[in-house]
Design an enzyme around this catalytic site. Structure first.
Site, PDB file in Angstrom:
ATOM      1  N   SER A   1       0.832  -1.210   0.000  1.00 20.37           N
ATOM      2  CA  SER A   1       0.000   0.000   0.000  1.00 20.37           C
ATOM      3  C   SER A   1       0.866   1.259   0.000  1.00 20.37           C
ATOM      4  CB  SER A   1      -0.899  -0.007   1.229  1.00 20.37           C
ATOM      5  OG  SER A   1      -0.121   0.138   2.396  1.00 20.37           O
TER       6      SER A   1
ATOM      7  N   GLY B   1       4.274   2.257   1.986  1.00 21.37           N
ATOM      8  CA  GLY B   1       5.365   2.747   1.134  1.00 21.37           C
ATOM      9  C   GLY B   1       5.961   4.036   1.688  1.00 21.37           C
TER      10      GLY B   1
ATOM     11  N   CYS C   1      -3.015  -4.579  -7.879  1.00 21.57           N
ATOM     12  CA  CYS C   1      -2.655  -3.159  -7.745  1.00 21.57           C
ATOM     13  C   CYS C   1      -3.073  -2.344  -8.966  1.00 21.57           C
ATOM     14  CB  CYS C   1      -1.163  -3.036  -7.482  1.00 21.57           C
ATOM     15  SG  CYS C   1      -0.180  -4.066  -8.574  1.00 21.57           S
TER      16      CYS C   1
ATOM     17  N   GLU D   1      -8.062   3.521  -3.227  1.00 22.50           N
ATOM     18  CA  GLU D   1      -7.923   2.123  -3.623  1.00 22.50           C
ATOM     19  C   GLU D   1      -8.766   1.247  -2.696  1.00 22.50           C
ATOM     20  OE1 GLU D   1      -4.068   0.039  -3.091  1.00 22.50           O
ATOM     21  OE2 GLU D   1      -4.369  -0.647  -5.148  1.00 22.50           O
TER      22      GLU D   1
HETATM   23  P1  NAI Z   1       0.566  -3.278   3.472  1.00 18.83           P
HETATM   24  O1  NAI Z   1       1.207  -2.358   2.498  1.00 18.83           O
HETATM   25  O2  NAI Z   1       0.471  -2.796   4.872  1.00 18.83           O
HETATM   26  O3  NAI Z   1       1.362  -4.672   3.495  1.00 18.83           O
HETATM   27  C1  NAI Z   1       2.262  -5.084   2.511  1.00 18.83           C
HETATM   28  C2  NAI Z   1       3.529  -5.651   3.152  1.00 18.83           C
HETATM   29  O4  NAI Z   1       4.152  -4.624   3.932  1.00 18.83           O
HETATM   30  C3  NAI Z   1       3.284  -6.815   4.108  1.00 18.83           C
HETATM   31  O5  NAI Z   1       4.355  -7.727   4.022  1.00 18.83           O
HETATM   32  C4  NAI Z   1       3.311  -6.135   5.462  1.00 18.83           C
HETATM   33  O6  NAI Z   1       3.673  -7.006   6.512  1.00 18.83           O
HETATM   34  C5  NAI Z   1       4.385  -5.085   5.262  1.00 18.83           C
HETATM   35  N1  NAI Z   1       4.309  -3.936   6.173  1.00 18.83           N
HETATM   36  C6  NAI Z   1       3.218  -3.412   6.787  1.00 18.83           C
HETATM   37  N2  NAI Z   1       3.564  -2.357   7.548  1.00 18.83           N
HETATM   38  C7  NAI Z   1       4.897  -2.199   7.416  1.00 18.83           C
HETATM   39  C8  NAI Z   1       5.840  -1.273   7.954  1.00 18.83           C
HETATM   40  N3  NAI Z   1       5.484  -0.299   8.778  1.00 18.83           N
HETATM   41  N4  NAI Z   1       7.138  -1.397   7.585  1.00 18.83           N
HETATM   42  C9  NAI Z   1       7.532  -2.368   6.730  1.00 18.83           C
HETATM   43  N5  NAI Z   1       6.678  -3.267   6.211  1.00 18.83           N
HETATM   44  C10 NAI Z   1       5.382  -3.193   6.543  1.00 18.83           C
HETATM   45  O7  NAI Z   1      -0.859  -3.655   2.904  1.00 18.83           O
HETATM   46  P2  NAI Z   1      -2.076  -4.455   3.615  1.00 18.83           P
HETATM   47  O8  NAI Z   1      -2.268  -3.933   5.006  1.00 18.83           O
HETATM   48  O9  NAI Z   1      -1.836  -5.891   3.431  1.00 18.83           O
HETATM   49  O10 NAI Z   1      -3.337  -4.025   2.707  1.00 18.83           O
HETATM   50  C11 NAI Z   1      -4.006  -2.778   2.885  1.00 18.83           C
HETATM   51  C12 NAI Z   1      -4.351  -2.148   1.540  1.00 18.83           C
HETATM   52  O11 NAI Z   1      -3.165  -1.850   0.819  1.00 18.83           O
HETATM   53  C13 NAI Z   1      -5.146  -3.002   0.581  1.00 18.83           C
HETATM   54  O12 NAI Z   1      -6.499  -2.957   0.820  1.00 18.83           O
HETATM   55  C14 NAI Z   1      -4.782  -2.393  -0.750  1.00 18.83           C
HETATM   56  O13 NAI Z   1      -5.554  -1.239  -0.989  1.00 18.83           O
HETATM   57  C15 NAI Z   1      -3.343  -1.980  -0.577  1.00 18.83           C
HETATM   58  N6  NAI Z   1      -2.411  -3.002  -1.117  1.00 18.83           N
HETATM   59  C16 NAI Z   1      -1.843  -2.810  -2.332  1.00 18.83           C
HETATM   60  C17 NAI Z   1      -1.031  -3.795  -2.873  1.00 18.83           C
HETATM   61  C18 NAI Z   1      -0.385  -3.666  -4.191  1.00 18.83           C
HETATM   62  O14 NAI Z   1      -0.098  -4.676  -4.840  1.00 18.83           O
HETATM   63  N7  NAI Z   1      -0.081  -2.476  -4.648  1.00 18.83           N
HETATM   64  C19 NAI Z   1      -0.793  -5.053  -2.180  1.00 18.83           C
HETATM   65  C20 NAI Z   1      -1.386  -5.131  -0.868  1.00 18.83           C
HETATM   66  C21 NAI Z   1      -2.165  -4.136  -0.393  1.00 18.83           C
END
Ligand code: NAI
Ligand code: MG
Length: 482
Positions: free
Chosen positions: A245, A249, A300, A385
């Protein structure tokens, strides 16, 4: 949407309810804290496995191992040998592909037809990176300095890479990070998503079987706020490759500031998919529907803002709704399933929450709440999103204004254009501010073609030659010869 019967779960060796350790320095280890967490099948709620819950201490161990390997034995391994290791891994992934597909389906819910369908791309990626391993090179560059001084560049691996991936396609995402690291001579610590860590662990096991030396590929399972954050801020990590997300990021970028590590970000989107009245509607209807419904919208670059030219708007959205109603919803393991569950209860609540917001802002739901019409550009469902099977349908008249509206989002990942007019296709493709434009198709991807974002969809590219550059430093060497 028709709902298929849930079918019994095959007990997969990685999903039989047992405990799975993580991989550090070629050894399967517990978390230093001894903690574990559960991963469940989102279709049934069934426990698949408990997994070691790594945190900062385990990241320290993995970074130390990755550093030792990077500066030690791995630095002596020639490009030709790295190529051979990647080709061996590709063969093992091919041999075990059915098992890996099932594991992705069990852990995050995607239909088996989809996870099996990734085969060409996953194997293609590994073999593409294998090819690139022996194609990396600097340049000899003529300079204009007086006297005789020779200049050239070396391409060197950036070092220890932290790779953080989401749950929406665990096998593909893992290969997309590990592949370029091995090809360029980097070492990697992969932190899979807590919702779906199993395929990454099995892939790492295959990497060991392929003969990739200890410490080159490490997998630390755990939560984002602990293991992920520790990796992003670690002073011993030279680069973070992140997919997820935009909010996470942004925190990765902040965490990177301590040692100014390199960062590449593949973030979310709110991609426009534009249907002109002159399009082949028979192709555009399934194309536009699957641009969002594929993987239950958890992609995404999903084409979630559907702009339809006013003359065909009613007909087109009606046909997309009909198409959506006919999709088979069910357990991902059923080969007839076209739409699997969302990854978690939490994601289900998020998506339903957006449907409520849409209704409150005046949008109308067709097809069981899965599609909204009368959507205005500024509504939250048209801007944020959602990551679920939700299309916002928007009518347009003026083509110039359309471009402005299509670009009126903070994101810029994917985009689609449906038209029979070639010059219109070129004009719109040029004007869209997005990393990929798909004309008369959606979501085409290839290991050789770069993919990535504009604006808040992130920076850096994955796939293609640019991807390897993300893992390389350029060194200029000057040699005075006279
Ligand atoms: P997220 O971005 O929080 O998680 C993705 C990865 O980042 C996971 O491995 C998570 O453990 C890690 N992460 C989480 N917080 C972190 C931090 N502070 N520092 C380092 N790593 C960290 O996404 P999440 O919570 O799974 O999904 C929430 C929303 O994000 C979804 O509903 C969607 O809108 C979006 N998303 C977009 C994606 C894409 O492919 N662009 C993929 C997943 C989610
Ligand atoms: Mg899971």
């Amino acid at each position: 949407m028709a709902v298929t019967q849930a079918i019994p779960i095959t007990r997969h060796p990685y999903a039989d309810g047992s405990y799975k350790k993580m991989l550090i320095d070629g050894k399967w280890v517990d978390a230093a804290s001894g903690k574990k967490f559960e991963t469940r099948n989102p279709a049934t709620g069934e426990l698949l496995a408990t997994v070691a819950e790594g945190d900062a201490e385990d990241i320290n161990r993995a970074v130390a191992a990755a550093r030792r390997a990077f500066e030690g034995p791995w630095s002596k391994v020639k490009p030709f040998e790295r190529q051979a290791l990647l080709l061996k891994l590709a063969d093992l992934v091919e041999k075990n592909f059915e098992e890996l597909s099932q594991l992705d389906t069990l852990d995050m819910g995607a239909p088996i037809s989809r996870t099996r369908g990734n085969k060409l791309r996953v194997l293609g990626m590994l073999r593409y990176y294998a090819g690139q391993a022996t194609a990396l090179h600097g340049e000899t560059i003529e300079n204009s300095l007086p006297g005789d001084i020779f200049s050239y560049t070396l391409k060197e691996p950036v070092g220890v890479v932290g790779a953080i991936i989401p749950w929406n396609g665990p096998l593909g995402a893992s290969v997309w990070k590990i592949g370029p690291a091995i090809a360029t001579g980097c070492t990697v610590i992969l932190k899979p998503a807590e919702e779906a860590p199993l395929t990454s662990l099995r892939l790492a096991e295959l990497a060991m079987e392929a003969g990739i030396p200890p410490g080159v590929v490490n997998v630390v399972t755990g939560y984002g706020e602990t293991a992920g954050a520790a990796l992003a801020s670690h002073p011993g990590v030279d680069k973070v490759a992140f997919t997820g997300s935009h909010v996470t990021g942004q925190s990765i970028v902040r965490a990177s500031a301590g040692n100014l590590k390199r960062v590449s970000l593949e973030l979310g989107g709110k991609s426009p998919d534009i249907v002109f009245a002159d399009a082949d509607l028979d192709a555009a209807v399934p194309g536009a529907a699957m641009a969002v419904f594929a993987n239950s919208g958890q992609i995404c670059s999903a084409g979630t803002r559907l702009f339809v030219e006013h003359q065909v708007y009613d007909e087109f959205v009606g046909r997309v709704a009909e198409f959506g109603k006919k999709l088979q919803v069910g357990n991902g393991l059923d080969p007839n399933t076209q739409i699997g569950p969302l990854v978690s209860e939490q994601q289900m609540e998020r998506v339903s929450g957006y449907l409520d917001i849409g209704r409150k802002e005046g949008a109308k739901a067709l097809a069981g709440g899965a599609r909204l019409t009368n959507v205005q550009d500024n509504m939250r469902i048209a801007q944020e999103e959602i990551f679920g099977p939700v299309i916002s349908a928007i009518s347009f008249k003026d083509s110039d204004e359309l471009i402005q509206r299509a670009n009126a989002t903070t994101f810029g990942l994917g985009s689609g254009v449906w038209t029979r007019d070639v010059s219109k296709a070129h004009r719109v493709a040029k004007a869209l501010r997005a990393g990929s434009v798909w004309v008369n198709c959606y979501q085409a991807m290839d290991p050789a073609v770069p993919f990535g974002g504009y604006k808040m969809s992130g920076y850096g590219r994955e796939s293609g030659k640019q991807h390897l550059e993300e893992y390389l430093n350029v060194k200029a060497v000057w040699i005075k010869t006279g």
